[in-house]
Design a protein around this motif. Sequence first.
Motif, PDB file in Angstrom:
ATOM      1  N   PHE A 513     -12.261  85.879 -11.539  1.00  0.00           N
ATOM      2  CA  PHE A 513     -12.536  84.831 -10.561  1.00  0.00           C
ATOM      3  C   PHE A 513     -13.986  84.350 -10.658  1.00  0.00           C
ATOM      4  O   PHE A 513     -14.271  83.147 -10.661  1.00  0.00           O
ATOM      5  CB  PHE A 513     -12.230  85.348  -9.157  1.00  0.00           C
ATOM      6  CG  PHE A 513     -12.752  84.453  -8.063  1.00  0.00           C
ATOM      7  CD1 PHE A 513     -12.150  83.229  -7.799  1.00  0.00           C
ATOM      8  CD2 PHE A 513     -13.859  84.831  -7.310  1.00  0.00           C
ATOM      9  CE1 PHE A 513     -12.629  82.406  -6.796  1.00  0.00           C
ATOM     10  CE2 PHE A 513     -14.344  84.009  -6.312  1.00  0.00           C
ATOM     11  CZ  PHE A 513     -13.722  82.787  -6.054  1.00  0.00           C
ATOM     12  N   GLN A 514     -14.917  85.297 -10.759  1.00  0.00           N
ATOM     13  CA  GLN A 514     -16.328  84.920 -10.833  1.00  0.00           C
ATOM     14  C   GLN A 514     -16.639  84.153 -12.116  1.00  0.00           C
ATOM     15  O   GLN A 514     -17.412  83.187 -12.103  1.00  0.00           O
ATOM     16  CB  GLN A 514     -17.196  86.175 -10.729  1.00  0.00           C
ATOM     17  CG  GLN A 514     -17.158  86.821  -9.341  1.00  0.00           C
ATOM     18  CD  GLN A 514     -17.840  88.171  -9.315  1.00  0.00           C
ATOM     19  OE1 GLN A 514     -18.172  88.741 -10.364  1.00  0.00           O
ATOM     20  NE2 GLN A 514     -18.033  88.724  -8.107  1.00  0.00           N
ATOM     21  N   ALA A 515     -16.021  84.577 -13.236  1.00  0.00           N
ATOM     22  CA  ALA A 515     -16.275  83.886 -14.500  1.00  0.00           C
ATOM     23  C   ALA A 515     -15.788  82.443 -14.458  1.00  0.00           C
ATOM     24  O   ALA A 515     -16.442  81.526 -14.985  1.00  0.00           O
ATOM     25  CB  ALA A 515     -15.592  84.639 -15.651  1.00  0.00           C
ATOM     26  N   LEU A 516     -14.652  82.228 -13.799  1.00  0.00           N
ATOM     27  CA  LEU A 516     -14.082  80.883 -13.761  1.00  0.00           C
ATOM     28  C   LEU A 516     -14.739  80.023 -12.674  1.00  0.00           C
ATOM     29  O   LEU A 516     -15.100  78.872 -12.916  1.00  0.00           O
ATOM     30  CB  LEU A 516     -12.570  80.986 -13.515  1.00  0.00           C
ATOM     31  CG  LEU A 516     -11.716  79.774 -13.884  1.00  0.00           C
ATOM     32  CD1 LEU A 516     -11.901  79.404 -15.345  1.00  0.00           C
ATOM     33  CD2 LEU A 516     -10.243  80.063 -13.610  1.00  0.00           C
ATOM     34  N   HIS A 517     -14.928  80.603 -11.494  1.00  0.00           N
ATOM     35  CA  HIS A 517     -15.437  79.810 -10.384  1.00  0.00           C
ATOM     36  C   HIS A 517     -16.923  79.479 -10.543  1.00  0.00           C
ATOM     37  O   HIS A 517     -17.408  78.504  -9.951  1.00  0.00           O
ATOM     38  CB  HIS A 517     -15.209  80.547  -9.067  1.00  0.00           C
ATOM     39  CG  HIS A 517     -15.417  79.688  -7.864  1.00  0.00           C
ATOM     40  ND1 HIS A 517     -14.620  78.583  -7.586  1.00  0.00           N
ATOM     41  CD2 HIS A 517     -16.349  79.729  -6.853  1.00  0.00           C
ATOM     42  CE1 HIS A 517     -15.033  78.007  -6.487  1.00  0.00           C
ATOM     43  NE2 HIS A 517     -16.081  78.670  -6.009  1.00  0.00           N
ATOM     44  N   SER A 518     -17.624  80.255 -11.355  1.00  0.00           N
ATOM     45  CA  SER A 518     -19.050  79.959 -11.565  1.00  0.00           C
ATOM     46  C   SER A 518     -19.249  78.659 -12.329  1.00  0.00           C
ATOM     47  O   SER A 518     -20.345  78.096 -12.340  1.00  0.00           O
ATOM     48  CB  SER A 518     -19.717  81.110 -12.329  1.00  0.00           C
ATOM     49  OG  SER A 518     -19.135  81.255 -13.619  1.00  0.00           O
ATOM     50  N   LYS A 519     -18.193  78.164 -12.987  1.00  0.00           N
ATOM     51  CA  LYS A 519     -18.302  76.919 -13.764  1.00  0.00           C
ATOM     52  C   LYS A 519     -17.781  75.711 -13.004  1.00  0.00           C
ATOM     53  O   LYS A 519     -17.753  74.599 -13.537  1.00  0.00           O
ATOM     54  CB  LYS A 519     -17.490  77.056 -15.069  1.00  0.00           C
ATOM     55  CG  LYS A 519     -17.774  78.296 -15.891  1.00  0.00           C
ATOM     56  CD  LYS A 519     -19.177  78.305 -16.445  1.00  0.00           C
ATOM     57  CE  LYS A 519     -19.410  79.403 -17.469  1.00  0.00           C
ATOM     58  NZ  LYS A 519     -19.213  80.765 -16.940  1.00  0.00           N
ATOM     59  N   VAL A 520     -17.334  75.896 -11.759  1.00  0.00           N
ATOM     60  CA  VAL A 520     -16.637  74.814 -11.061  1.00  0.00           C
ATOM     61  C   VAL A 520     -17.563  73.647 -10.728  1.00  0.00           C
ATOM     62  O   VAL A 520     -17.121  72.496 -10.637  1.00  0.00           O
ATOM     63  CB  VAL A 520     -15.973  75.361  -9.780  1.00  0.00           C
ATOM     64  CG1 VAL A 520     -17.013  75.636  -8.699  1.00  0.00           C
ATOM     65  CG2 VAL A 520     -14.916  74.398  -9.263  1.00  0.00           C
ATOM     66  N   ASN A 521     -18.864  73.903 -10.575  1.00  0.00           N
ATOM     67  CA  ASN A 521     -19.779  72.837 -10.171  1.00  0.00           C
ATOM     68  C   ASN A 521     -19.972  71.780 -11.254  1.00  0.00           C
ATOM     69  O   ASN A 521     -20.388  70.653 -10.964  1.00  0.00           O
ATOM     70  CB  ASN A 521     -21.145  73.430  -9.791  1.00  0.00           C
ATOM     71  CG  ASN A 521     -21.066  74.229  -8.504  1.00  0.00           C
ATOM     72  OD1 ASN A 521     -20.247  73.943  -7.630  1.00  0.00           O
ATOM     73  ND2 ASN A 521     -21.905  75.259  -8.380  1.00  0.00           N
ATOM     74  N   MET A 522     -19.693  72.129 -12.512  1.00  0.00           N
ATOM     75  CA  MET A 522     -19.874  71.169 -13.604  1.00  0.00           C
ATOM     76  C   MET A 522     -18.562  70.454 -13.966  1.00  0.00           C
ATOM     77  O   MET A 522     -18.502  69.756 -14.967  1.00  0.00           O
ATOM     78  CB  MET A 522     -20.430  71.881 -14.841  1.00  0.00           C
ATOM     79  CG  MET A 522     -19.488  72.929 -15.430  1.00  0.00           C
ATOM     80  SD  MET A 522     -20.184  73.779 -16.864  1.00  0.00           S
ATOM     81  CE  MET A 522     -21.411  74.817 -16.082  1.00  0.00           C
ATOM     82  N   THR A 527     -10.135  68.668 -13.186  1.00  0.00           N
ATOM     83  CA  THR A 527     -10.275  70.072 -13.563  1.00  0.00           C
ATOM     84  C   THR A 527     -10.319  70.962 -12.330  1.00  0.00           C
ATOM     85  O   THR A 527      -9.730  72.054 -12.320  1.00  0.00           O
ATOM     86  CB  THR A 527     -11.552  70.261 -14.399  1.00  0.00           C
ATOM     87  OG1 THR A 527     -11.513  69.375 -15.512  1.00  0.00           O
ATOM     88  CG2 THR A 527     -11.677  71.687 -14.894  1.00  0.00           C
ATOM     89  N   ARG A 528     -10.982  70.528 -11.290  1.00  0.00           N
ATOM     90  CA  ARG A 528     -11.004  71.311 -10.055  1.00  0.00           C
ATOM     91  C   ARG A 528      -9.597  71.435  -9.464  1.00  0.00           C
ATOM     92  O   ARG A 528      -9.237  72.482  -8.910  1.00  0.00           O
ATOM     93  CB  ARG A 528     -11.947  70.660  -9.036  1.00  0.00           C
ATOM     94  CG  ARG A 528     -13.395  70.659  -9.470  1.00  0.00           C
ATOM     95  CD  ARG A 528     -14.306  70.161  -8.364  1.00  0.00           C
ATOM     96  NE  ARG A 528     -15.699  70.074  -8.811  1.00  0.00           N
ATOM     97  CZ  ARG A 528     -16.734  69.864  -8.025  1.00  0.00           C
ATOM     98  NH1 ARG A 528     -16.540  69.708  -6.724  1.00  0.00           N
ATOM     99  NH2 ARG A 528     -17.959  69.801  -8.498  1.00  0.00           N
ATOM    100  N   ALA A 529      -8.813  70.378  -9.579  1.00  0.00           N
ATOM    101  CA  ALA A 529      -7.428  70.449  -9.110  1.00  0.00           C
ATOM    102  C   ALA A 529      -6.651  71.505  -9.887  1.00  0.00           C
ATOM    103  O   ALA A 529      -5.860  72.264  -9.315  1.00  0.00           O
ATOM    104  CB  ALA A 529      -6.764  69.083  -9.256  1.00  0.00           C
ATOM    105  N   LEU A 530      -6.884  71.574 -11.204  1.00  0.00           N
ATOM    106  CA  LEU A 530      -6.218  72.609 -12.008  1.00  0.00           C
ATOM    107  C   LEU A 530      -6.670  74.000 -11.585  1.00  0.00           C
ATOM    108  O   LEU A 530      -5.858  74.936 -11.508  1.00  0.00           O
ATOM    109  CB  LEU A 530      -6.513  72.365 -13.494  1.00  0.00           C
ATOM    110  CG  LEU A 530      -5.808  73.242 -14.525  1.00  0.00           C
ATOM    111  CD1 LEU A 530      -5.567  72.447 -15.810  1.00  0.00           C
ATOM    112  CD2 LEU A 530      -6.600  74.498 -14.875  1.00  0.00           C
TER     113      LEU A 530
END
Length: 1036
Positions: A513-522, A527-530
């Motif tokens: 979760f941390q690895a994936l969610h840490s990239k959400v801001n870019m 992609t956020r919907a996915l």
Amino acid sequence: MATSMRGLTQYISDLRACRVRELEEKRINREMAHIRQKFKDGNLDGYQKKKYLAKVVFTYILGYKVDVGHMEAVNLISSGKYSEKQIGYLACTLLMHENSDMVRLVINSFRKDLEDHSEINNCLALHAIATLGGQEMAEALGENVYRAMISQTSTTFVRKKAALTLLRLYRKHPSVLPASEWAERIIYMMDDYDHSVVMTVTTLVTAMAQDHLEAFSGCYQKAVNRLDKIVFDQETPAEYIYYKVSNPWLQIKLLRLLQYYPPPDNQEVIDMVNGIIQAIIDTSQETPRNVQHNNAQNSVLFEAINLAIHIDPESKVCHSAGILLGRFIMAKETNVRYLGLDAMAHLAATSSSLDSVKKHQNIIIQSLKDRDISVRRRALDLLYSMCDTTNSKIIVGELVRYLQVADYNLREEMVLKIAILTERFATEYEWYVDTILQLIAAAGDHVGAEVWYRVVQLVTNNEDLQNYAAQAVYQHLQATACHENMIRVGGYILGEFGHLIANEPGCSPIEQFQALHSKVNMCTAPTRALLLTTYIKWVNLFPEIKDHLINIFERYTHVLDAELQQRACEYLALAQRGDGDDLLSAICDEMPVFPERESALVNRLHKRGDQSHDKRTWVIGHKEDNKGREAERFKSFRKGTADSNTITADLPQQQAQPRPTPPQSQPQPQPQTQRSMSIGADTMMGTTSSGPADDIMASLAELDLSNGGTGEGTIQDEPLLMPAPTGAAADLAQLYETAPSAQPQAEQSAQSNGVLSHKATLGGVNPALLATLTAGDHIEKWFERLTYSNEGILYEDTELQIGVKAEYHGHLGRLALFFGNKGEATIKDFQIIIDNPIQNSVLVKFHDSPITEITGGAQIQEMLHIECKAPFAGFGLGQIPLIRLNYSIAGQNGEPKILVLKLPIVLSRFVEGVSLESGPFFERWKIIGGAPREAQQIFPIRLTSSNEVDINRNSRIVSGNRLSVLSGIDPKPENIVFAGVLHMSETGKVGILGRLEPNKEAKLCRLTIRSTNENVSSEILRLACKPLNVDVASSL
């Protein structure tokens, strides 16, 4: 010219003396005012008109707009003095364009000068026709230019220029010129004694033969004979010998022309061609010291090598050529290296053995680092073509490494080719996943959605790969910077298969979760919907991080993006349901296996470079790609028929024999009909019946029917309008009057000349005549798509597939129905009846008698001819032509099966788009006025995922209704303005204007149609609105 007109000389001197632009503009304005006044006063002789018009032309050449002198130019064209006529022609070609209204005034003058016995007048007219070259001019003067070219009284200079003018007109408006009718006389000119005429005629034949292979088939032997005279007999005038090479320009054109035809079956012709090629290769063994001599020799040599590869890539001639190519790719000259790599790529793309190319693999890889980008491109093409399972890892590895330092304008093509090679030659799925992930990491901006879609599909469909893919993508997500495409792949794969690695060290659910969610801001909104979908999957799989995920959903319920907000609200409601609720686990169940689909990457690659004047005779790729493409090119070319100019017609001492026809273009005939069917399950929907239909329309191979019966395919997602075939008006009119073939009375169907008649059966009346419209899940959607497209599916079930392909020109049309038997059992007692309740408005009839049986795995074609006589409207029973089908399956007992389907024949099919500028458009708009000739509707529309107006889809539907979208009329980019003319044989023509005005905030759209017929306005409005209206559209 300047010395005889002192006023012009002084005017030019004054302008050159101006030191600043303001002084120049002042002098020009003063002169233009003076000229305008002189033209207004009149009473000018020819010399004065010429002088003032020369000043106008000079001003225009300087880049200033001029609005004077057009009528004077038209008048000077008719002058008897050459100097005045020359200025008149010069002014016309510079001041007018092909769509100018003034062009109509000079057509008769051009025709008069073409028919004049003066060579100068002929050439002036030909130059002007070629420069302007509009459709109206091609229709009016094409025949005159053709006669000037073939006339025995025309000089060599005129015939040469006439051929080039005809070439210009054909390239711009191929449908206007009857190339097939002129083919015999044009081919005859290839034997002309003058080499300049032969060169221009050969260029013309090459352009026309690409669209009319059979009509121009006689050019093959002419080209071979001319090459034989040049190479062996040295029959070349001294002025055409360029640095000891006999007319290299003509040799190149002739060698190129031969590549557009399939290798002849006559061994004597093949021996002649191979002898010519071998002679060219033998004379090119030594490199001349003179640069010009070397260039001329190599230009002929490389075209000869391409022809040898086209005829037989396994021949001895190609073996000799391969040795030369190995030397050329190491040459010092950049041009020679480029041509060597290109020819070797051709050899690799068509040869069954790549051993001769693989010997030079290291040199080719080194060419990727060449200082010239064009050489690097050809090296990339060659590596792509020579790759197979034995060297794929080496080549792909080199390409991936080079990708990081490659030019930006090379990266997109490299990514596409690496993805195709990796998928096509992967022996291990792990290697495929690693390579594609490296590709995304190295050049993510150039990786299309098709690439990572394919990764997801392969991972989902291969259970043994899922664990490895999850680990690999998780490792890539550990990087500090990650491309958005990598995040998408990671979101999908970890959401589906992250639980497989959850027990591995460093791969716990919270760490994923941390690895994936840490990239959400870019990431962007899609992609956020996915990722939100990934999180709801994790709520089901990892209860220990449920609180973190619910917190994310709660935060996204307040975002401005409607799609994200809706997803977050729905997912939050699902996540907060009780533990005993099975709804969450049912919704978040593992994705099913994807159906196997053909990769779309190859088609995307082959579309590159299709806009050139001449079609490519081969494509970058492998033998399978070119074999299928060659079959497609030659499918309508029937070699050896008695009614065509065969390539053996001019052979001495040997009578042309009928040759066997390949199965791709001429399937075996069935005994019970006059037409034949293509047999075989894997070619069922890829070829059409031969006979008359082959001459009428291209086969169903161009029609994508690969979406099965689901109706979820994307056959209509690409631009829908196909270019009209050549000579449409004449061909349609001729074919429409063709009488149906004779048939015994007992065997006649219940349809005659498009009129429904009742055929008695043992039960009284044929039940097909009483049946209502067939209903189905996707029938209405397929039909609606066909109202604004020329091809698609009309009906499909487990036994039968019906495809449609249509073309229209004016008030006439042709519609091909393709019936494919999807099963192994024969479809028997196959009856097709046309039920046309609106015969007074639309006439529909068969080209010939319908077929009565379809064997298993076969496909047949039935051709309908259509004529629009008057306006018609509606989709319901009694408002549109129907087809009624009645058939049974061999070996199955029970009642015959009946289908009643609407034919996609709507009023907009007979519209032809027109181009209008802003002024004429609004002038016509005001003249038509409001009601009753104006029809208007406001309806809801669907926005894109980013809440924007879908301009591309709106334009596609408007264009699909055969209306021309006019640019620069409306200042708002989302608004669409369009125009067209409806053609009807009895009612005549009706002009149509329209405007589509979407409102993004209200999610509404207003469509306004104005025409000179109120019934036409309301019907065009209904046809254009239905696919766009969210409330009633079936194809959304």
